[in-house]
Scaffold this motif. Structure first.
Motif, short mmCIF file in Angstrom:
data_model
loop_
_atom_site.label_atom_id
_atom_site.label_comp_id
_atom_site.label_asym_id
_atom_site.label_seq_id
_atom_site.Cartn_x
_atom_site.Cartn_y
_atom_site.Cartn_z
N GLY A 322 0.79 -1.23 0.00
CA GLY A 322 0.00 0.00 0.00
C GLY A 322 0.82 1.27 0.00
N ILE A 323 2.05 1.20 0.44
CA ILE A 323 2.96 2.34 0.33
C ILE A 323 3.44 2.50 -1.10
N ILE A 324 3.69 1.38 -1.76
CA ILE A 324 4.28 1.40 -3.10
C ILE A 324 3.27 1.78 -4.17
N ALA A 325 2.08 1.15 -4.16
CA ALA A 325 1.18 1.25 -5.32
C ALA A 325 -0.26 1.53 -4.90
N GLY A 326 -0.99 2.18 -5.80
CA GLY A 326 -2.40 2.45 -5.58
C GLY A 326 -2.76 3.89 -5.92
N ARG A 327 -4.01 4.17 -5.80
CA ARG A 327 -4.53 5.49 -6.16
C ARG A 327 -4.23 6.50 -5.07
N ARG A 328 -3.78 7.67 -5.46
CA ARG A 328 -3.44 8.73 -4.54
C ARG A 328 -4.64 9.65 -4.28
N ASN A 334 -3.97 6.31 2.82
CA ASN A 334 -2.66 6.91 2.57
C ASN A 334 -2.54 7.24 1.08
N SER A 335 -1.57 8.04 0.73
CA SER A 335 -1.30 8.33 -0.69
C SER A 335 -0.10 7.50 -1.13
N PRO A 336 -0.33 6.42 -1.90
CA PRO A 336 0.77 5.57 -2.37
C PRO A 336 1.71 6.35 -3.29
N ILE A 337 2.85 5.76 -3.56
CA ILE A 337 3.89 6.48 -4.31
C ILE A 337 3.73 6.34 -5.81
N ALA A 338 3.51 5.12 -6.28
CA ALA A 338 3.47 4.88 -7.73
C ALA A 338 2.08 4.37 -8.12
N GLU A 339 1.27 5.25 -8.66
CA GLU A 339 -0.13 4.90 -8.93
C GLU A 339 -0.28 3.75 -9.92
N ASN A 340 0.64 3.64 -10.87
CA ASN A 340 0.48 2.65 -11.93
C ASN A 340 1.26 1.35 -11.69
N ALA A 341 1.93 1.26 -10.56
CA ALA A 341 2.73 0.06 -10.30
C ALA A 341 1.82 -1.14 -10.05
N GLN A 342 2.33 -2.32 -10.38
CA GLN A 342 1.62 -3.57 -10.13
C GLN A 342 2.42 -4.39 -9.11
N THR A 490 9.24 2.52 0.69
CA THR A 490 9.30 3.88 0.17
C THR A 490 10.27 3.97 -1.00
N VAL A 491 11.43 3.36 -0.84
CA VAL A 491 12.44 3.37 -1.91
C VAL A 491 11.96 2.59 -3.12
N ALA A 492 11.36 1.42 -2.88
CA ALA A 492 10.85 0.61 -3.99
C ALA A 492 9.75 1.37 -4.74
#
Length: 571
Positions: A322-328, A334-342, A490-492
């Protein structure tokens, strides 16, 4: 039905890592999302992700990067994650191995701790205990008094030649023994022979020195040691234990008699045997043979496991995902970092114990073979058996050859990693560096390292927000927690954001970019825990003494640098 299952799950699940602590206080959304903030705009040392999105405002994403989480399970149906879960394009949910990779219905990843009948291992042994059991018959009975090697047979010393493989023996002594409770208990059991031998020696010496004396004191037993005699480490340990025993009975004129009877008779050995057998029963097996059925020492025995990803050990990876991917920008989340990541999930960890290196190596290869861009491993370990370490080296090299970045969190154990080696690390191959491996430690809002973080220029690459991070939890819930695994997430996530817009950058290029563009903390003095001569202490450090980059990951600066590289490559 899903909610009924999760109510049951939440009642039984426990936090896997001790450093993950639930926070119940209600906070403003901006405070929950602090890791997205920047010092310039918000006066907190977040990862400048909001600023990165301002930079990306008029840019179009070019890919949907895949991030493989190699660790525990995941709640892949969570409201915040379900749209960002990787699906194997060549697999169907039909009970067949459609893509012919040996894994049936691996739709969203694979569980290397599963059985074909749906069982999943819920407990693992620690690597130190596994190694102790593997090497016990070879080195477990060895004693060394500083000069000679020997063992005890029927209570008598029998001389031994030095171990033929001295490197392996030292590995057993200095790495396995401190990491294995089983080994410690077994060593105490065998040490009963040493104590029985020396209690007779001390008794004779005291009686020879004090003819006619009927009771003896701590001073009498200490006087048995000639300070000019050659050092005997086993004798010294025996002396300490017996003197301590007598000191506990100070004033009792039969203190030595009780100590003598305890060690010369079978009481001490019996007590130690009971303790070893209890620990062996608790920690000496994890039912891998019965459930999974593979040979964990054979890397070519690779077809095992199942596709069950929601396990009792799903809390950490659900937060990480949930930190890495999802809709912000959704209020209350929370606001994930990479919206388009799988997110691809590969399970190698259970509720307790440590992953098998074979599972980790095969999981890395699975991820690379399915075109992942970033791999996130669990925390490092100090016990890496020679042959199995080679499996990991080859797997990470394989990822390197395919342009895949591998991110690994260090531990919050306050170790200087130049003094105690943790794996995987960049130099574990003994030759050329692993250029795609990035080791991450945890920092807080104020830009300080986690108080207990491992540290060291030669082992830690950079710090990242990992303290009081708000993220999804199992069962469509959310929580705040702390831990280096969240810093690594966070880094990923930032790496996935870079890969979204600059897919041509390879894993080693992204690693270099992230190290080059940190929010520098060089020259800043910070206080943190450290270990001095085995004891926990606190000391002051300059931030550049803690990691190679001397700073905290910065998504905005990384994206600016990534664009420069991309433009340069076009020319």
């Amino acid at each position: 039905m899903k909610w009924l299952f999760f109510v049951s799950l939440l009642l039984t699940i426990r936090v896997v890592y001790a450093q993950l602590e639930e926070k119940s206080a209600v906070k403003a959304q901006k405070d929950l999302d602090w890791y997205n903030c920047s010092f310039e705009a918000d006066h907190v040392y977040g990862a400048a992700i909001n600023k990165a999105y301002q930079f990306l405002k008029n840019k179009k994403g070019k890919s949907k990067p895949i991030v493989a989480l190699i660790g525990g399970g995941i709640d892949w149906e969570h409201e915040a994650l379900k749209n960002n879960i990787w699906t194997n394009p060549k697999e169907k949910p039909d009970g067949k191995d459609n893509d012919r990779n040996g894994y049936v219905d691996d739709l969203h990843g694979w569980n290397f701790l599963g059985a074909a009948d749906g069982q999943v291992m819920e407990k693992l042994m620690v690597e130190g205990d596994r190694e102790f059991l593997r090497l016990k018959d070879k080195y477990g009975s060895y004693f060394f008094d500083g000069k000679n090697y020997f063992k005890y047979v029927n209570g008598k010393r029998v001389s031994l030649d030095p171990p033929a493989d001295m490197d392996e023996y030292k590995y057993y002594q200095h790495i396995v023994m401190p990491s294995s409770r089983l080994c410690s208990e077994y060593g105490s059991l065998l040490f009963a022979n040493v104590l029985r031998e020396y209690v007779q020696i001390f008794d004779k010496q005291m009686r020879d020195r004090n003819p006619g004396k009927k009771s003896f004191t701590v001073e009498d037993i200490v006087a048995c040691i000639d300070k000019n005699s050659p050092r005997d480490s086993l004798r010294d340990i025996a002396l300490y234990l017996m003197a301590w025993s007598m000191n506990e009975k100070r004033g009792d004129d039969k203190a030595w008699e009780g100590t003598y009877n305890y060690y010369f008779g079978d009481k001490a050995e019996k007590r130690m045997k009971e303790s070893y057998e209890r620990v062996l029963k608790e920690n000496g097996t994890d039912l891998r043979k019965e459930i999974v059925g593979d040979n964990y020492m054979d890397i070519n025995d690779r077809i095992y496991g199942n596709n069950i990803l929601l396990t009792l050990n799903s809390e950490v990876n659900t937060m990480v995902a949930g930190i890495i991917a999802g809709r912000r920008g959704i209020e209350g989340r929370n606001s994930p970092i990479a919206e388009n990541a799988q997110i691809m999930n590969l399970v190698v960890s259970a509720e307790s114990g440590e992953p098998y290196l074979k599972d980790m190596a095969l999981a890395i290869r699975y991820a690379v073979d399915h075109q992942v861009d970033i791999i996130l491993l669990g925390e490092q370990n100090t016990v890496y058996p020679r042959e199995q370490k080679q499996w990991m080296i080859e797997a990470i090299r394989y990822a390197e050859s395919k342009g895949v970045l591998v991110v690994v969190p260090t531990w919050d154990l306050s170790f200087d990693v130049s003094q105690l080696v943790f794996y995987p690390n960049r130099w574990m191959d003994g030759g050329k560096d692993l250029t795609n491996l990035l080791v991450v430690a945890s920092s807080d809002k104020a830009g300080n390292p986690s108080i207990a973080s491992n540290y060291g220029i030669q082992g830690i690459d950079l710090f990242a927000p990992g303290v009081e991070i708000f993220a999804p939890n199992v069962g469509d819930t959310y929580k705040s927690a702390s831990g280096p695994c969240l810093a690594a997430a966070t880094v990923a996530g930032i790496a996935a954001l870079i890969k979204t817009y600059y897919p041509q950058l390879t894993g080693n290029q992204i690693r270099d970019v992230l190290l080059k563009t940190v929010s520098s903390r060089k020259g800043v003095e910070v206080q943190k825990n450290c270990r001095i001569n085995g004891r926990m202490s606190e000391d002051l450090f300059l931030f550049e003494q803690l990691c190679q980059s001397g700073g905290i990951v910065n998504a905005y600066q990384a994206l600016v640098e990534a664009e420069k590289i991309a433009k340069k490559n076009k020319k």
